[in-house]
Scaffold this motif. Sequence first.
Motif: not given
Lengths: 124, 124
Positions: A20-21, A27, A31, A65-67, A87, A91
């Motif tokens: 996913t990430i 990332p 960030y 992914d709903d991030l 979500k 993280l």
Amino acid sequence: MSRKYIDNPNACTLVHTMNTIGNKWKPIILYLLSQGPLRFGMLNLLVPTISKKVLSTQLKELENDDLVSRTAYAETPPRVEYALTQKSKGLLPILKALSEWAEITYPEIDFEQCRIADHQLKEE
Amino acid sequence: MSRKYIDNPNACTLVHTMNTIGNKWKPIILYLLSQGPLRFGMLNLLVPTISKKVLSTQLKELENDDLVSRTAYAETPPRVEYALTQKSKGLLPILKALSEWAEITYPEIDFEQCRIADHQLKEE
DNA sequence: CTGTATCCACAAAGATACTG
DNA sequence: CAGTATCTTTGTGGATACAG
């Protein structure tokens, strides 16, 4: 050998997380967004050397992914803002921990690649 | 906009981390090794669908980054054991956190891919 | 401004066979 | 057993042009 069974579901979710990430861009996108919502063009400036096409796909996958959330404002010229979701906020501490781990473990890291983004920002 | 400067070194170490362990196989290799040293052939069985060539490359890269150690015993047939190092041990809690994050965030994850490794282990 | 479409380059991954 | 060599295939990323 006493170990007959490895608690693999743990590894499995880990694989899922990395799928996913765990790539070059996500990332850093997450960030950057941790400091507040950003527009498409701004992300394009801040993420060094990324192309619009790749940025677009990354953002779309993160959205799936709903991030990240995507908000389009009906203006001309159009404005679109990307922000973290509930979500991805969960993280952040982990990303921070990863970052700190690398800082401690590989103190010789070359920070040169960060200069570009810093420079762009100061021009703004 | 008040933000004129983004604390990018953090993102930079993050990028470095992802470049180091953020791919399809390395997290699961490290995870499997967290339960003790493993031989090449065992890793080949435990990591589902990985080929020997890819496993070999991944292990070599991990060794270069000092995240796994490689011990070859001068026997016939040869025996080679891979184990975690001090550096990668510091990473374990973070990997665990990532795994738990995924478990909570995506409860619908399909665990089917774990079956293979579990099965192989029970045969042992 | 915020993307998409198309085409191209390269690296990573898989299959298979082979070696010490 | 523990890999390497070779070849093929796939996937990801980049350049450019264009559209709403």
